[in-house]
Scaffold this motif. Sequence first.
Motif, mmCIF file in Angstrom:
data_model
loop_
_atom_site.group_PDB
_atom_site.id
_atom_site.type_symbol
_atom_site.label_atom_id
_atom_site.label_comp_id
_atom_site.label_asym_id
_atom_site.label_seq_id
_atom_site.Cartn_x
_atom_site.Cartn_y
_atom_site.Cartn_z
ATOM 1 N N UNK A 1 0.834 -1.188 0.000
ATOM 2 C CA UNK A 1 0.000 0.000 0.000
ATOM 3 C C UNK A 1 0.876 1.247 0.000
ATOM 4 N N UNK A 2 1.944 1.204 0.798
ATOM 5 C CA UNK A 2 2.847 2.354 0.851
ATOM 6 C C UNK A 2 3.449 2.649 -0.505
ATOM 7 N N UNK A 3 3.912 1.597 -1.190
ATOM 8 C CA UNK A 3 4.471 1.779 -2.528
ATOM 9 C C UNK A 3 3.418 2.364 -3.473
ATOM 10 N N UNK A 4 2.233 1.799 -3.404
ATOM 11 C CA UNK A 4 1.172 2.192 -4.324
ATOM 12 C C UNK A 4 0.801 3.667 -4.125
ATOM 13 N N UNK A 5 0.677 4.057 -2.861
ATOM 14 C CA UNK A 5 0.333 5.452 -2.578
ATOM 15 C C UNK A 5 1.499 6.371 -2.956
ATOM 16 N N UNK A 6 2.712 5.908 -2.739
ATOM 17 C CA UNK A 6 3.872 6.732 -3.108
ATOM 18 C C UNK A 6 3.904 6.960 -4.614
ATOM 19 N N UNK A 7 3.626 5.893 -5.390
ATOM 20 C CA UNK A 7 3.612 6.030 -6.851
ATOM 21 C C UNK A 7 2.509 6.995 -7.281
ATOM 22 N N UNK A 8 1.350 6.872 -6.659
ATOM 23 C CA UNK A 8 0.240 7.765 -6.979
ATOM 24 C C UNK A 8 0.614 9.213 -6.675
ATOM 25 N N UNK A 9 1.273 9.410 -5.526
ATOM 26 C CA UNK A 9 1.714 10.744 -5.129
ATOM 27 C C UNK A 9 2.702 11.325 -6.144
ATOM 28 N N UNK A 10 3.689 10.521 -6.546
ATOM 29 C CA UNK A 10 4.703 11.012 -7.491
ATOM 30 C C UNK A 10 4.067 11.371 -8.834
ATOM 31 N N UNK A 11 3.164 10.509 -9.321
ATOM 32 C CA UNK A 11 2.498 10.806 -10.586
ATOM 33 C C UNK A 11 1.611 12.050 -10.449
ATOM 34 N N UNK B 1 -6.920 18.870 -11.033
ATOM 35 C CA UNK B 1 -7.520 17.963 -12.014
ATOM 36 C C UNK B 1 -6.445 17.194 -12.768
ATOM 37 N N UNK B 2 -5.385 17.875 -13.134
ATOM 38 C CA UNK B 2 -4.309 17.188 -13.859
ATOM 39 C C UNK B 2 -3.554 16.219 -12.955
ATOM 40 N N UNK B 3 -3.400 16.573 -11.665
ATOM 41 C CA UNK B 3 -2.784 15.632 -10.721
ATOM 42 C C UNK B 3 -3.632 14.363 -10.640
ATOM 43 N N UNK B 4 -4.946 14.537 -10.537
ATOM 44 C CA UNK B 4 -5.870 13.412 -10.460
ATOM 45 C C UNK B 4 -5.782 12.541 -11.707
ATOM 46 N N UNK B 5 -5.890 13.171 -12.865
ATOM 47 C CA UNK B 5 -5.909 12.418 -14.124
ATOM 48 C C UNK B 5 -4.589 11.681 -14.356
ATOM 49 N N UNK B 6 -3.474 12.355 -14.088
ATOM 50 C CA UNK B 6 -2.170 11.739 -14.338
ATOM 51 C C UNK B 6 -1.943 10.541 -13.409
ATOM 52 N N UNK B 7 -2.331 10.692 -12.154
ATOM 53 C CA UNK B 7 -2.054 9.636 -11.180
ATOM 54 C C UNK B 7 -3.037 8.476 -11.295
ATOM 55 N N UNK B 8 -4.289 8.772 -11.630
ATOM 56 C CA UNK B 8 -5.326 7.747 -11.545
ATOM 57 C C UNK B 8 -5.913 7.358 -12.892
ATOM 58 N N UNK C 1 -3.914 10.805 -2.109
ATOM 59 C CA UNK C 1 -2.480 10.808 -2.455
ATOM 60 C C UNK C 1 -2.223 11.651 -3.697
ATOM 61 N N UNK C 2 -3.086 11.509 -4.705
ATOM 62 C CA UNK C 2 -2.914 12.280 -5.941
ATOM 63 C C UNK C 2 -3.078 13.776 -5.673
ATOM 64 N N UNK C 3 -4.109 14.125 -4.888
ATOM 65 C CA UNK C 3 -4.370 15.546 -4.655
ATOM 66 C C UNK C 3 -3.328 16.175 -3.738
ATOM 67 N N UNK C 4 -2.793 15.411 -2.772
ATOM 68 C CA UNK C 4 -1.712 15.941 -1.937
ATOM 69 C C UNK C 4 -0.515 16.270 -2.828
ATOM 70 N N UNK C 5 -0.226 15.387 -3.780
ATOM 71 C CA UNK C 5 0.830 15.687 -4.743
ATOM 72 C C UNK C 5 0.540 16.982 -5.486
ATOM 73 N N UNK C 6 -0.718 17.168 -5.883
ATOM 74 C CA UNK C 6 -1.098 18.377 -6.602
ATOM 75 C C UNK C 6 -0.958 19.630 -5.756
ATOM 76 N N UNK C 7 -1.386 19.541 -4.495
ATOM 77 C CA UNK C 7 -1.318 20.716 -3.612
ATOM 78 C C UNK C 7 0.134 21.084 -3.330
ATOM 79 N N UNK C 8 0.967 20.080 -3.084
ATOM 80 C CA UNK C 8 2.376 20.373 -2.812
ATOM 81 C C UNK C 8 3.030 21.019 -4.035
ATOM 82 N N UNK C 9 2.723 20.488 -5.211
ATOM 83 C CA UNK C 9 3.276 21.095 -6.424
ATOM 84 C C UNK C 9 2.827 22.543 -6.551
#
Lengths: 214, 214, 214
Positions: B16-26, B46-53, B79-87
Amino acid sequence: MPSAAISVPSSDRLVLGFDLAATFVFGLEGASSAIAANLDLLGVLALAFVTALGGGIIRDVIIGDVPPAAFRYERYVVAALVGGVIAFIVLDPLSHVPSWLLISLDAAGLSLFAVSGASKALTFGANPLTAVIMGAVTGTGGGILRDVLLNTVPAVLRINLYATAALLGATVTTIGIRRGLPRSRMMVLGGVLCFVLRVVAAWQHWGLPRAGAL
Amino acid sequence: MPSAAISVPSSDRLVLGFDLAATFVFGLEGASSAIAANLDLLGVLALAFVTALGGGIIRDVIIGDVPPAAFRYERYVVAALVGGVIAFIVLDPLSHVPSWLLISLDAAGLSLFAVSGASKALTFGANPLTAVIMGAVTGTGGGILRDVLLNTVPAVLRINLYATAALLGATVTTIGIRRGLPRSRMMVLGGVLCFVLRVVAAWQHWGLPRAGAL
Amino acid sequence: MPSAAISVPSSDRLVLGFDLAATFVFGLEGASSAIAANLDLLGVLALAFVTALGGGIIRDVIIGDVPPAAFRYERYVVAALVGGVIAFIVLDPLSHVPSWLLISLDAAGLSLFAVSGASKALTFGANPLTAVIMGAVTGTGGGILRDVLLNTVPAVLRINLYATAALLGATVTTIGIRRGLPRSRMMVLGGVLCFVLRVVAAWQHWGLPRAGAL
């Protein structure tokens, strides 16, 4: 009394009327974009179809209601195509409509699609997060497909609080329904909030911040 | 001992950790592309969501697992949206990351998505060919949707052995599982091969031939 | 006597041969576009796949036949990829084919996909309107996806009566089948009408009107 009207089955004339009107307006808009891109009659009708019905089709494929409702009830296809034909005949009809009216009609369509999309997703057993996203997809998916086909970055990702208003309406509707409040009233409340936010944002040129502008 | 870890149910913390990490990076990568295209906060998310998922959503719609897993487990969207917010907040965060680390993180995400996509397709009864293609779609579909929305020819169809590495990982995983070898070990093997091929290809500027260059 | 041949199950050699030939031709065309866009071998094969099989995949997702037939029968993927490989090796092979032959082959593929798409949709319980649209989607969807990926406005929405011919063939097939006429004969009739309209339109430069040109 719209709240009562929306509580009755979807065959209700008022709801159906709103739904077909929104489909028609979105069809008109899609066709106008196609005319501006110099597509022929078939291209104009295809873009009217995709813009008006694409969001609902994506929603239904994702929540598992296939064939999508847009195909099962022929009146929706007819409403979209009538919008396309009128746009084709009355060249650039939207230029004859005052912009406040056009923005209001479009915002009404967006609101209706967003709250009905969220409500339908809940009916199909979707969790709240999915319902909110499906509301936004129903409201904005057609416009996104239209712009992808016309080879531009989707306007709904850029213009003043457009997708944001859809998310607001879908969120309010979803939270209310999940808390057991009357579906009809929550849809009206969500729709009104979406409509007001979008219209005021267009009028006041409100927008979300861009990165680096904080 | 990763091979053991991946053999347990998907609730396992390490997987799960790997999976969420990959989702976050994407998600981070999709958001960075949106920021570069001057989209606002909603467009970035929206682009974070689409790219990751997006890749997993396409896979699930095709193999018939609807609503797609990305919607059923809210942690993936988070995970995807946290990546988006941080970016969004840390403007262009990826420019602060050494390129070898960025390529490695991205290759790890690609590997994980490719082998888990192939494995899931097999679990849903897909034939080997479908499983391999679904692995590649899971790994690259989000990036393809991102680039279509941003109005560019998808980079994953062009950069050094990117989709090729995903196909390699998915193929090894699929062949092994179909021959009755332990699922966990084949996923690790497929993932490692995908990762190594992609990283070495990026480092050595390996690419597939173009027509006419033979 | 093609009408008899098409009335037997889809395992029939003649129908299967036509179907695989159409898939091959569409794969060749998709690959040629990818080569013109300077994609590498993987990109060329991906575009061959999408162009040849994308329309049928969209149809099957919408009518609920998942995994799509394109994935269940490996011969279709093989036919598309063989087209891609040949295009890659014989650089720009379509430039060596007389344009009347190329247009005829493409029109034959379009016709076959349009009538078989409509027929399949009816078999899955779709209403006539859906069947007609699914016929057009089967015939043109792959080319639309190809052009979206290559970042151009889809040619099938613009070239001489292309989607129009698909709609004609699908409509004739659908009306006939729904009226209880023999499926095989209606498919042949619809296919011939689609083929003739498209070929004559290409030859005579017929096109639909554009808005403002009435």
